[in-house]
Design a protein around this motif. Structure first.
Motif, mmCIF file in Angstrom:
data_model
loop_
_atom_site.group_PDB
_atom_site.id
_atom_site.type_symbol
_atom_site.label_atom_id
_atom_site.label_comp_id
_atom_site.label_asym_id
_atom_site.label_seq_id
_atom_site.Cartn_x
_atom_site.Cartn_y
_atom_site.Cartn_z
ATOM 1 N N PHE A 71 21.424 56.209 2.224
ATOM 2 C CA PHE A 71 21.867 54.903 0.454
ATOM 3 C C PHE A 71 21.863 55.835 -0.751
ATOM 4 O O PHE A 71 22.904 55.978 -1.797
ATOM 5 N N HIS A 72 20.837 56.742 -0.447
ATOM 6 C CA HIS A 72 20.288 57.815 -1.556
ATOM 7 C C HIS A 72 21.596 59.212 -1.586
ATOM 8 O O HIS A 72 21.999 58.923 -2.551
ATOM 9 N N LYS A 73 22.492 59.539 -0.041
ATOM 10 C CA LYS A 73 23.040 60.526 0.193
ATOM 11 C C LYS A 73 24.941 59.829 -0.578
ATOM 12 O O LYS A 73 25.440 60.433 -1.065
ATOM 13 N N MET A 74 24.856 58.471 -0.439
ATOM 14 C CA MET A 74 26.075 57.595 -1.251
ATOM 15 C C MET A 74 25.850 57.746 -2.275
ATOM 16 O O MET A 74 26.317 56.729 -2.829
ATOM 17 N N GLY A 75 25.122 57.929 -3.195
ATOM 18 C CA GLY A 75 24.385 57.472 -4.717
ATOM 19 C C GLY A 75 23.757 56.575 -4.940
ATOM 20 O O GLY A 75 24.369 56.286 -6.127
ATOM 21 N N LEU A 76 23.758 55.534 -4.120
ATOM 22 C CA LEU A 76 23.189 54.228 -4.869
ATOM 23 C C LEU A 76 21.939 54.282 -4.790
ATOM 24 O O LEU A 76 20.663 54.756 -4.028
ATOM 25 N N SER A 77 21.440 53.103 -5.757
ATOM 26 C CA SER A 77 20.073 53.068 -5.629
ATOM 27 C C SER A 77 20.082 52.259 -5.258
ATOM 28 O O SER A 77 20.091 51.881 -4.148
ATOM 29 N N GLN A 111 33.887 58.609 7.289
ATOM 30 C CA GLN A 111 34.291 57.741 8.314
ATOM 31 C C GLN A 111 32.984 57.822 9.669
ATOM 32 O O GLN A 111 32.853 57.264 9.533
ATOM 33 N N GLN A 112 32.716 59.333 9.410
ATOM 34 C CA GLN A 112 31.575 59.464 10.646
ATOM 35 C C GLN A 112 30.174 58.952 10.216
ATOM 36 O O GLN A 112 29.388 58.238 10.339
ATOM 37 N N ASP A 113 29.911 59.644 8.051
ATOM 38 C CA ASP A 113 28.590 58.510 8.086
ATOM 39 C C ASP A 113 28.416 57.259 7.669
ATOM 40 O O ASP A 113 27.692 56.928 8.990
ATOM 41 N N ILE A 114 29.756 56.596 8.219
ATOM 42 C CA ILE A 114 29.600 55.045 7.943
ATOM 43 C C ILE A 114 29.473 54.162 9.448
ATOM 44 O O ILE A 114 28.890 53.782 9.553
ATOM 45 N N ALA A 115 30.585 55.310 10.513
ATOM 46 C CA ALA A 115 29.839 55.137 11.335
ATOM 47 C C ALA A 115 28.394 55.119 12.298
ATOM 48 O O ALA A 115 27.801 54.116 12.607
ATOM 49 N N ARG A 116 27.710 56.468 12.003
ATOM 50 C CA ARG A 116 26.493 56.419 11.829
ATOM 51 C C ARG A 116 25.488 55.538 11.405
ATOM 52 O O ARG A 116 24.934 54.610 11.858
ATOM 53 N N PHE A 117 25.912 54.725 10.245
ATOM 54 C CA PHE A 117 25.082 53.755 9.230
ATOM 55 C C PHE A 117 24.982 52.253 9.969
ATOM 56 O O PHE A 117 24.180 52.353 10.190
ATOM 57 N N MET A 118 26.658 52.086 10.203
ATOM 58 C CA MET A 118 26.576 51.179 11.440
ATOM 59 C C MET A 118 26.031 50.948 12.929
ATOM 60 O O MET A 118 25.101 49.978 13.071
#
Length: 151
Positions: A68-74, A4-11
């Motif tokens: 995005f890479h941290k989340m495993g996304l291309s 959740q903290q990663d998502i909040a930072r991303f937002m």
């Protein structure tokens, strides 16, 4: 799953990037007006602000790519859209922030393209004017920035 903290930072980063893009678009609008009105001194002033914002936007893009890479996304649109749709089930604001960012980027791209056309048009006009002057003077040579003869 996503922290959740990663998502909040991303937002927060999306919000900051959107604010930078809004400022960038305002500069592009001023640049467009200055180009149309022929106010070259204004363009010089705007260039430094524009360059600073471009650096900020590149840094934001780099941070987003790391996330995005941290989340495993291309980094392809399909992968990101799928991830955002999945995440939007828990947090609808993130998809709205992403859509806003994409719309602002599209607007900035349109202004950049438009300003480029105005610059190209002015350049052609100046080249035609120089050609006319060159013809009127005779065979006086003009030189480009690399010392090459032209016209």
């Amino acid at each position: 799953m996503f922290l959740q903290q990663d998502i909040a930072r991303f937002m927060n980063e999306l919000k900051a990037e959107s604010n930078s893009l809004r400022t960038f678009i305002e500069i592009l609008k001023k640049e467009e007006s200055a180009l149309i009105e022929g106010k070259l001194e204004d363009i010089d002033y705007l260039t430094s602000d524009k360059t600073k914002l471009i650096r900020e936007l590149i840094q934001s893009d780099d941070q987003r790519n790391v996330f995005f890479h941290k989340m495993g996304l291309s980094l392809d649109r399909k992968s990101i859209d799928y991830w955002l749709n999945e995440l939007a089930e828990q947090n609808s604001e993130i998809k709205a922030l992403w859509k806003e960012l994409l719309n602002l980027a599209k607007t900035a791209q349109q202004f950049t393209h438009s300003n480029g056309l105005i610059i190209a048009n002015r350049l052609q006009h100046n080249q035609r004017s120089l050609a006319t002057l060159y013809s009127a003077v005779g065979n006086a040579a003009l030189y480009g920035p690399k010392g090459q003869t032209y016209i």
